[in-house]
Design a protein around this motif. Structure first.
Motif, PDB file in Angstrom:
ATOM      1  N   GLY A 140       0.708  -1.280  -0.150  1.00 53.40           N
ATOM      2  CA  GLY A 140      -0.123  -0.051   0.043  1.00 53.40           C
ATOM      3  C   GLY A 140       0.980   1.450   0.069  1.00 53.40           C
ATOM      4  O   GLY A 140       0.201   2.342  -0.053  1.00 53.40           O
ATOM      5  N   THR A 141       2.373   1.033  -0.093  1.00 54.65           N
ATOM      6  CA  THR A 141       3.000   2.458  -0.020  1.00 54.65           C
ATOM      7  C   THR A 141       2.652   3.079  -1.356  1.00 54.65           C
ATOM      8  O   THR A 141       2.759   4.313  -1.387  1.00 54.65           O
ATOM      9  CB  THR A 141       4.569   1.932  -0.073  1.00 54.65           C
ATOM     10  N   ILE A 142       2.658   2.179  -2.436  1.00 55.50           N
ATOM     11  CA  ILE A 142       1.901   2.789  -3.602  1.00 55.50           C
ATOM     12  C   ILE A 142       0.785   2.386  -3.733  1.00 55.50           C
ATOM     13  O   ILE A 142       0.241   1.178  -4.048  1.00 55.50           O
ATOM     14  CB  ILE A 142       2.888   2.287  -4.920  1.00 55.50           C
ATOM     15  N   GLN A 143      -0.312   3.526  -3.747  1.00 62.51           N
ATOM     16  CA  GLN A 143      -1.829   3.199  -3.698  1.00 62.51           C
ATOM     17  C   GLN A 143      -2.533   2.902  -5.212  1.00 62.51           C
ATOM     18  O   GLN A 143      -1.790   3.287  -6.234  1.00 62.51           O
ATOM     19  CB  GLN A 143      -2.318   4.440  -2.912  1.00 62.51           C
ATOM     20  N   ALA A 144      -3.436   2.312  -4.919  1.00 61.24           N
ATOM     21  CA  ALA A 144      -4.272   2.140  -6.501  1.00 61.24           C
ATOM     22  C   ALA A 144      -4.553   3.417  -6.966  1.00 61.24           C
ATOM     23  O   ALA A 144      -4.573   4.553  -6.403  1.00 61.24           O
ATOM     24  CB  ALA A 144      -5.487   1.398  -5.975  1.00 61.24           C
ATOM     25  N   ASN A 145      -4.441   3.458  -8.437  1.00 58.34           N
ATOM     26  CA  ASN A 145      -4.843   4.588  -9.236  1.00 58.34           C
ATOM     27  C   ASN A 145      -3.589   5.354  -9.359  1.00 58.34           C
ATOM     28  O   ASN A 145      -3.590   6.577  -9.863  1.00 58.34           O
ATOM     29  CB  ASN A 145      -6.202   5.240  -8.990  1.00 58.34           C
ATOM     30  N   THR A 146      -2.304   5.076  -8.688  1.00 53.93           N
ATOM     31  CA  THR A 146      -1.233   5.782  -9.031  1.00 53.93           C
ATOM     32  C   THR A 146      -0.740   5.554 -10.246  1.00 53.93           C
ATOM     33  O   THR A 146      -0.419   4.466 -10.743  1.00 53.93           O
ATOM     34  CB  THR A 146      -0.293   5.733  -7.841  1.00 53.93           C
ATOM     35  N   MET A 147      -0.289   6.692 -10.843  1.00 54.00           N
ATOM     36  CA  MET A 147       0.569   6.909 -12.205  1.00 54.00           C
ATOM     37  C   MET A 147       1.826   6.103 -12.025  1.00 54.00           C
ATOM     38  O   MET A 147       2.610   6.896 -10.993  1.00 54.00           O
ATOM     39  CB  MET A 147       0.348   8.030 -12.947  1.00 54.00           C
ATOM     40  N   LEU A 148       2.423   5.416 -12.758  1.00 53.35           N
ATOM     41  CA  LEU A 148       3.793   4.942 -12.619  1.00 53.35           C
ATOM     42  C   LEU A 148       4.549   5.371 -13.709  1.00 53.35           C
ATOM     43  O   LEU A 148       4.712   5.022 -14.935  1.00 53.35           O
ATOM     44  CB  LEU A 148       3.881   3.297 -12.442  1.00 53.35           C
ATOM     45  N   VAL A 149       5.110   6.540 -13.385  1.00 50.36           N
ATOM     46  CA  VAL A 149       6.206   7.319 -14.566  1.00 50.36           C
ATOM     47  C   VAL A 149       7.563   6.656 -14.488  1.00 50.36           C
ATOM     48  O   VAL A 149       8.291   6.846 -13.367  1.00 50.36           O
ATOM     49  CB  VAL A 149       5.956   8.861 -14.208  1.00 50.36           C
ATOM     50  N   GLN A 150       8.083   6.431 -15.612  1.00 53.80           N
ATOM     51  CA  GLN A 150       9.509   5.652 -15.615  1.00 53.80           C
ATOM     52  C   GLN A 150      10.463   6.607 -15.006  1.00 53.80           C
ATOM     53  O   GLN A 150      11.182   6.163 -14.323  1.00 53.80           O
ATOM     54  CB  GLN A 150       9.746   5.490 -16.971  1.00 53.80           C
ATOM     55  N   GLU A 151      10.390   7.737 -15.466  1.00 46.47           N
ATOM     56  CA  GLU A 151      11.580   8.706 -14.802  1.00 46.47           C
ATOM     57  C   GLU A 151      11.320   8.944 -13.686  1.00 46.47           C
ATOM     58  O   GLU A 151      12.362   8.944 -12.898  1.00 46.47           O
ATOM     59  CB  GLU A 151      11.349  10.059 -15.836  1.00 46.47           C
ATOM     60  N   GLN A 152      10.487   9.035 -12.883  1.00 42.91           N
ATOM     61  CA  GLN A 152      10.096   9.285 -11.302  1.00 42.91           C
ATOM     62  C   GLN A 152      10.592   7.967 -10.667  1.00 42.91           C
ATOM     63  O   GLN A 152      11.275   8.258  -9.797  1.00 42.91           O
ATOM     64  CB  GLN A 152       8.648   9.703 -11.128  1.00 42.91           C
ATOM     65  N   ILE A 153      10.255   6.842 -11.255  1.00 40.87           N
ATOM     66  CA  ILE A 153      10.384   5.850 -10.612  1.00 40.87           C
ATOM     67  C   ILE A 153      12.231   5.547 -10.721  1.00 40.87           C
ATOM     68  O   ILE A 153      12.764   5.077  -9.699  1.00 40.87           O
ATOM     69  CB  ILE A 153       9.825   4.433 -11.162  1.00 40.87           C
ATOM     70  N   ALA A 154      12.738   5.599 -11.810  1.00 38.25           N
ATOM     71  CA  ALA A 154      14.165   5.568 -12.007  1.00 38.25           C
ATOM     72  C   ALA A 154      14.716   6.453 -11.168  1.00 38.25           C
ATOM     73  O   ALA A 154      16.049   6.077 -10.262  1.00 38.25           O
ATOM     74  CB  ALA A 154      14.261   5.918 -13.565  1.00 38.25           C
ATOM     75  N   ALA A 155      14.333   7.718 -10.608  1.00 41.25           N
ATOM     76  CA  ALA A 155      15.058   8.589 -10.034  1.00 41.25           C
ATOM     77  C   ALA A 155      14.875   8.263  -8.403  1.00 41.25           C
ATOM     78  O   ALA A 155      15.954   8.119  -7.871  1.00 41.25           O
ATOM     79  CB  ALA A 155      14.564  10.134 -10.218  1.00 41.25           C
ATOM     80  N   GLN A 156      13.720   7.634  -8.104  1.00 42.75           N
ATOM     81  CA  GLN A 156      13.441   7.176  -6.762  1.00 42.75           C
ATOM     82  C   GLN A 156      14.354   6.066  -6.359  1.00 42.75           C
ATOM     83  O   GLN A 156      14.673   6.103  -5.327  1.00 42.75           O
ATOM     84  CB  GLN A 156      12.019   6.839  -6.722  1.00 42.75           C
ATOM     85  N   TYR A 157      14.277   5.128  -7.199  1.00 41.30           N
ATOM     86  CA  TYR A 157      15.243   3.863  -6.882  1.00 41.30           C
ATOM     87  C   TYR A 157      16.769   3.892  -7.344  1.00 41.30           C
ATOM     88  O   TYR A 157      17.342   3.033  -7.120  1.00 41.30           O
ATOM     89  CB  TYR A 157      14.561   2.760  -7.628  1.00 41.30           C
ATOM     90  N   GLY A 158      16.987   5.298  -7.996  1.00 43.66           N
ATOM     91  CA  GLY A 158      18.466   5.503  -8.371  1.00 43.66           C
ATOM     92  C   GLY A 158      18.875   4.303  -9.301  1.00 43.66           C
ATOM     93  O   GLY A 158      19.899   3.890  -9.175  1.00 43.66           O
ATOM     94  N   VAL A 159      18.005   4.028 -10.504  1.00 49.15           N
ATOM     95  CA  VAL A 159      18.460   3.160 -11.751  1.00 49.15           C
ATOM     96  C   VAL A 159      17.928   3.977 -12.744  1.00 49.15           C
ATOM     97  O   VAL A 159      17.252   4.893 -12.814  1.00 49.15           O
ATOM     98  CB  VAL A 159      17.705   2.063 -11.366  1.00 49.15           C
TER      99      VAL A 159
END
Length: 213
Positions: free
Chosen positions: A26-45
């Motif tokens: 539930g850290t990432i909730q339903a209906n959340t948009m998963l944006v590649q650039e944001q996720i890459a920056a968040q996880y450092g990849v």
């Protein structure tokens, strides 16, 4: 992304596991948009393992690709929950009937010990309750002679949707007590080789939509 330096698995696999875990918890909730650039920056990849991870999330039913927008985290409807439990119950009832009467004394002792341990778990630890509950069901069906059936059920218990349902329906100590009671009913039915009772108990066991009075 926090990970063990000894983890040699492909980066895309590790990114998938992290995002999947965040969705399930539930850290990432339903209906959340998963944006590649944001996720890459968040996880450092880089974007490449993120893209591969998002594709896997889509295949697992945790997210959906929306043309022109990207991936969005799927919500869990009541129908989704019902569908999962309908399939799992049907297969478990079949496997339990085939396993009934084939348990060794050692297997019965282990099942009883698992119920005892289940009752000692912190009722707010949904992940550990899920792990022990799944382990009990696997041990219950271990004598089933149909290997394909056992493997299919094991895959269902490990599927992210099954885990997400468990994490979504956090029902605390009362729900934990009901599950333990159900498991003990199954143990009693095993002693008398009563597959009908086992099948009836399985209808409700671990089902968040338990409508028993």
């Amino acid at each position: 992304m926090a990970t063990s330096t000894k983890d040699t698995r492909p980066l895309a696999v590790r990114v998938y596991e992290q995002i999947s875990s965040d969705i399930i918890s539930g850290t990432i909730q339903a209906n959340t948009m998963l944006v590649q650039e944001q996720i890459a920056a968040q996880y450092g990849v880089s974007r490449t393992p993120v893209r591969d991870a998002l594709t896997q999330l889509s295949l697992e039913g945790l997210a959906t690709l929306v043309p022109g927008r990207g991936y969005i985290v799927n919500s869990l409807s009541a129908k989704d929950v019902e569908d999962v439990y309908e399939v799992r119950y049907t297969l478990e009832a079949l496997a339990a009937r085939q396993a009934c009467g084939l348990h060794t004394p050692q297997q019965l002792i282990r099942l009883r010990a698992m119920v005892d341990e289940f009752e000692t778990i912190d009722p707010n630890d949904a992940e550990e309750l899920f792990r022990m509950g799944a382990a009990f069901h696997a041990a219950l069906l271990e004598p089933c002679p149909n290997t394909y059936l056992r493997n299919t059920l094991a895959a269902m218990w490990e599927h992210p949707i099954q885990r997400r349902i468990t994490m979504t329906y956090r029902q605390g100590a009362e729900h934990q007590a009901k599950i333990a009671q159900d498991h003990r009913k199954i143990l009693e039915a095993l002693k008398t080789n009563d597959p009908d009772t086992i099948a009836e108990v399985l209808r409700y066991c671990h089902n968040p939509k338990d409508d028993r009075q």
